[in-house]
Scaffold this active site. Structure first.
Site, PDB file in Angstrom:
ATOM      1  N   LYS A   1      21.051  43.632  81.004  1.00 61.59           N
ATOM      2  CA  LYS A   1      21.283  44.438  79.791  1.00 61.59           C
ATOM      3  C   LYS A   1      20.131  45.410  79.576  1.00 61.59           C
ATOM      4  CE  LYS A   1      21.976  43.820  74.833  1.00 61.59           C
ATOM      5  NZ  LYS A   1      22.096  42.835  73.753  1.00 61.59           N
TER       6      LYS A   1
ATOM      7  N   GLY B   1      22.551  38.327  75.389  1.00 64.08           N
ATOM      8  CA  GLY B   1      22.655  37.851  76.767  1.00 64.08           C
ATOM      9  C   GLY B   1      23.391  36.533  76.897  1.00 64.08           C
ATOM     10  N   ARG B   2      22.971  35.531  76.135  1.00 66.57           N
ATOM     11  CA  ARG B   2      23.564  34.193  76.300  1.00 66.57           C
ATOM     12  C   ARG B   2      24.985  34.108  75.758  1.00 66.57           C
ATOM     13  NH1 ARG B   2      19.436  34.457  72.930  1.00 66.57           N
ATOM     14  NH2 ARG B   2      19.583  33.818  70.748  1.00 66.57           N
TER      15      ARG B   2
ATOM     16  N   GLU C   1      18.246  28.287  72.981  1.00 64.92           N
ATOM     17  CA  GLU C   1      17.643  29.606  72.732  1.00 64.92           C
ATOM     18  C   GLU C   1      18.135  30.159  71.381  1.00 64.92           C
ATOM     19  OE1 GLU C   1      18.372  32.961  75.498  1.00 64.92           O
ATOM     20  OE2 GLU C   1      16.237  32.943  75.882  1.00 64.92           O
TER      21      GLU C   1
ATOM     22  N   LYS D   1       6.192  35.662  78.981  1.00 63.58           N
ATOM     23  CA  LYS D   1       6.364  36.864  79.830  1.00 63.58           C
ATOM     24  C   LYS D   1       5.089  37.696  79.817  1.00 63.58           C
ATOM     25  CE  LYS D   1      11.289  37.702  79.007  1.00 63.58           C
ATOM     26  NZ  LYS D   1      12.243  38.621  78.411  1.00 63.58           N
TER      27      LYS D   1
HETATM   28  C1  G6Q Z   1      19.698  35.710  76.317  1.00 65.84           C
HETATM   29  C2  G6Q Z   1      18.400  36.262  76.591  1.00 65.84           C
HETATM   30  C3  G6Q Z   1      17.986  36.261  78.026  1.00 65.84           C
HETATM   31  C4  G6Q Z   1      18.487  37.447  78.846  1.00 65.84           C
HETATM   32  C5  G6Q Z   1      17.727  37.507  80.161  1.00 65.84           C
HETATM   33  C6  G6Q Z   1      18.168  38.641  81.040  1.00 65.84           C
HETATM   34  O1  G6Q Z   1      20.241  35.687  75.258  1.00 65.84           O
HETATM   35  O2  G6Q Z   1      18.319  37.495  75.995  1.00 65.84           O
HETATM   36  O3  G6Q Z   1      18.316  35.079  78.696  1.00 65.84           O
HETATM   37  O4  G6Q Z   1      19.863  37.344  79.058  1.00 65.84           O
HETATM   38  O5  G6Q Z   1      16.359  37.611  79.903  1.00 65.84           O
HETATM   39  O6  G6Q Z   1      17.992  39.851  80.391  1.00 65.84           O
HETATM   40  P1  G6Q Z   1      18.592  41.181  80.968  1.00 65.84           P
HETATM   41  O7  G6Q Z   1      20.080  41.044  80.966  1.00 65.84           O
HETATM   42  O8  G6Q Z   1      18.115  42.250  80.041  1.00 65.84           O
HETATM   43  O9  G6Q Z   1      18.064  41.323  82.354  1.00 65.84           O
END
Ligand code: G6Q
Length: 534
Positions: free
Chosen positions: A210, A267-268, A354, A500
């Site tokens: 993303k 993301g999740r 999370e 990170k």
């Molecule tokens: C989920 C988080 C996290 C994310 C990853 C990958 O809710 O935001 O797990 O999905 O860090 O991020 P990108 O899709 O931005 O690479």
């Protein structure tokens, strides 16, 4: 807007606290009756939830229903679905985003709750459908004119766990000859092992990020591009991208096709967006993908049912709150009696922990009670030969959510000693729920089972694309309801940032970017030295 109230601030809370001092005793004779088992169940979107084996009675259920009303849980869920900015901490800088994963599958009613978001997603799905058709009809091939038969999805966290667990669950529905693999870890051995399994010449590489800035994903993209180039293959002919608008990956020249994921989808929560759809559409076909989305949509609708006793996601959420916040059980095990769901607990681990592993409220104040439990799990019968000892006789009480299916996926089974393997699986599942609930007395203390260990059963006829969609949406809704109850923001993840930042500091030390003085006083440098990695 009115201030949302946590469950501790509503009138139902003290009443429930009192009831929790003497929860329903499952070990008494005539506690677990056939009538109770028949009454404590509800059904929706292909699933039955049986919860007679919980330490709950009508009075506590009424209290939980009141708590849901007083916390306005359904109202918040509806607001979330229709695009209210729910991802925020009031009074502090925060993500300030809508939470619209449900819009990705709100395609079937004709009256989507968030029409614009659904229309955007529908347009992406249409682009995907056309792309898949071109692959199918041989209009898109590799340079040698061969069809693509494999996809490697490169992504991590939400761009990996949800899609991977759904793919694993639905392998029985793969299109003939199609395969998918996943590359998430920055561990070079993971990449090397994955690349050995595929014929890169007929492989599409789906880069999913993303943000388009994730270290692991960008590293693995470079690695795969190099592997393609080393075989004389043009990466731009093999690589796809799924990314957010404005991300560094938005670069059509580098990709065969690019698909969008939208800002309002975390993301999740993104498995039903293009993050999962491209790989699922490629490997399972568009029809199965649409069934998966329809199953999720059906569960989203079921989550709006006002009566607790008929609302599976709300019931799952409130039984979880009862066990964790009122009875004080610190963890939760999700144990599928289905090998196909072997990665589903890993997805839930992220989605739940999370989302709800938070210590401040949506108003930036410390929370007055515990929030999300530690969640863990494994496929069931394997677990029986491993950690079930602790579940039955350990000093820690672990509520269990069992998941099972009445029929298998492949229609291949055999009768051994009078029963099929599927029957053995189901018998074991039911036996575990019963044993945990009622326990067993014995003159020998080592053979005593204390019982009163709560569990519930989530059952469906078969693990299909539709039931998988419903299961995914069920847990997403459960997690959102619980977050609303605890009055926390379930949709951000600030807690992953510090690690990170520190990792980047270690990396710059490894590259020798600090001078001698700085190194001598640096804790990071001392750790690197003592760990003998530089
Ligand atoms: C989920 C988080 C996290 C994310 C990853 C990958 O809710 O935001 O797990 O999905 O860090 O991020 P990108 O899709 O931005 O690479």
């Amino acid at each position: 807007m009115d201030r949302w109230q946590a469950f501790t601030e509503v009138p139902a809370y003290p009443r429930l606290r009192k009831l929790a001092q003497r929860p329903f005793d499952l070990t008494q004779p005539h506690s677990l009756t056939p009538q109770r088992i028949a009454r404590y169940r509800c059904s929706a979107a292909g699933f039955d939830l049986l919860y007679a084996t919980q330490r709950i009675d009508d009075e506590a259920l009424d209290g939980l229903q009141q708590m849901a009303a007083q916390c306005r849980l359904l109202e918040q869920f509806r607001q979330m679905r229709s695009g209210t900015v729910m991802n925020r901490i009031e009074g502090f800088p925060s993500e300030e985003r809508q939470v619209l994963h449900t819009a990705c599958r709100d395609l079937f009613s004709g009256h989507p709750s968030a029409p614009l978001a659904t229309a955007q997603e529908a347009a992406e799905l249409e682009r995907l459908r056309l792309f898949l058709e071109q692959l199918q009809q041989g209009q898109i091939t590799n340079a040698a004119g061969q069809p693509f038969d494999t996809m490697i999805q490169v992504g991590i966290g939400g761009s990996d766990l949800g899609p991977r667990s759904v793919y694993e669950a639905l392998q029985a529905y793969r299109l003939a000859g199609r395969n998918a693999f996943f590359l998430s870890n920055v561990d070079p051995d993971d990449a090397a092992a994955t690349l050995r399994k595929v014929n890169l010449a007929t492989t599409l590489v789906n880069i999913v990020s993303k943000s388009g800035t994730t270290l692991e994903t960008l590293t693995n993209e470079t690695l795969v591009r190099q592997a393609l180039a080393a075989q004389g293959l043009d990466p731009a002919r093999h690589c796809l991208a799924v990314t957010g608008q404005g991300s560094p990956l938005e670069n059509p020249a580098r990709y065969l096709r690019s698909f969008s994921m939208f800002d309002s989808i975390g993301g999740r929560y993104s498995a039903s967006s293009m993050v999962g759809a491209v790989m699922l559409g490629f490997s399972l076909g568009m029809e199965n993908l649409m069934d998966f989305l329809a199953g999720a949509a059906a569960m989203d609708t079921a989550a709006e049912e006002p009566e607790l006793r008929q609302n599976i996601p709300l019931m799952l959420a409130l039984l979880g709150i009862w066990n964790h916040s009122f009875l004080g059980y610190p963890t939760l095990a999700v144990l599928p009696y289905s090998q196909a769901l072997h990665r589903f607990p890993a997805h839930l681990q992220q989605c739940d922990m999370e989302s709800n592993g938070k210590s401040i409220s949506r108003y930036g104040e410390p929370v007055p009670t515990k929030t999300g439990p530690v969640l863990w799990g494994e496929p069931g019968t394997n677990g029986q030969h491993a950690f079930y000892q602790l579940l039955h006789q350990g000093t820690e009480i672990v509520p269990v959510e069992f998941i099972g299916f009445r029929h298998n996926q492949y229609n291949q089974d055999l009768v051994v000693a009078g029963t099929t393997s599927q029957q053995k699986l189901m018998a074991n599942l039911l036996a575990q729920a019963l044993a945990l609930a009622v326990g067993q007395d014995n003159a020998n203390p080592n053979k005593r089972f204390p019982g009163n260990r709560p569990s519930l059963l989530l059952l469906a006829d078969r693990l299909t694309p539709a039931t998988m969609g419903a299961l995914l949406a069920l847990y997403e809704a459960k997690i959102a309801f619980q977050g609303f109850c605890w009055n926390i923001n379930s949709f951000d993840q600030e807690g992953v940032q510090l690690g990170k930042v520190l990792a980047n500091r270690f990396l710059s030390l490894m590259q020798g970017e600090q001078d001698l003085d700085e190194r001598q006083t640096s804790v990071e440098y001392a750790l690197l030295k003592q760990a003998a990695v530089i």
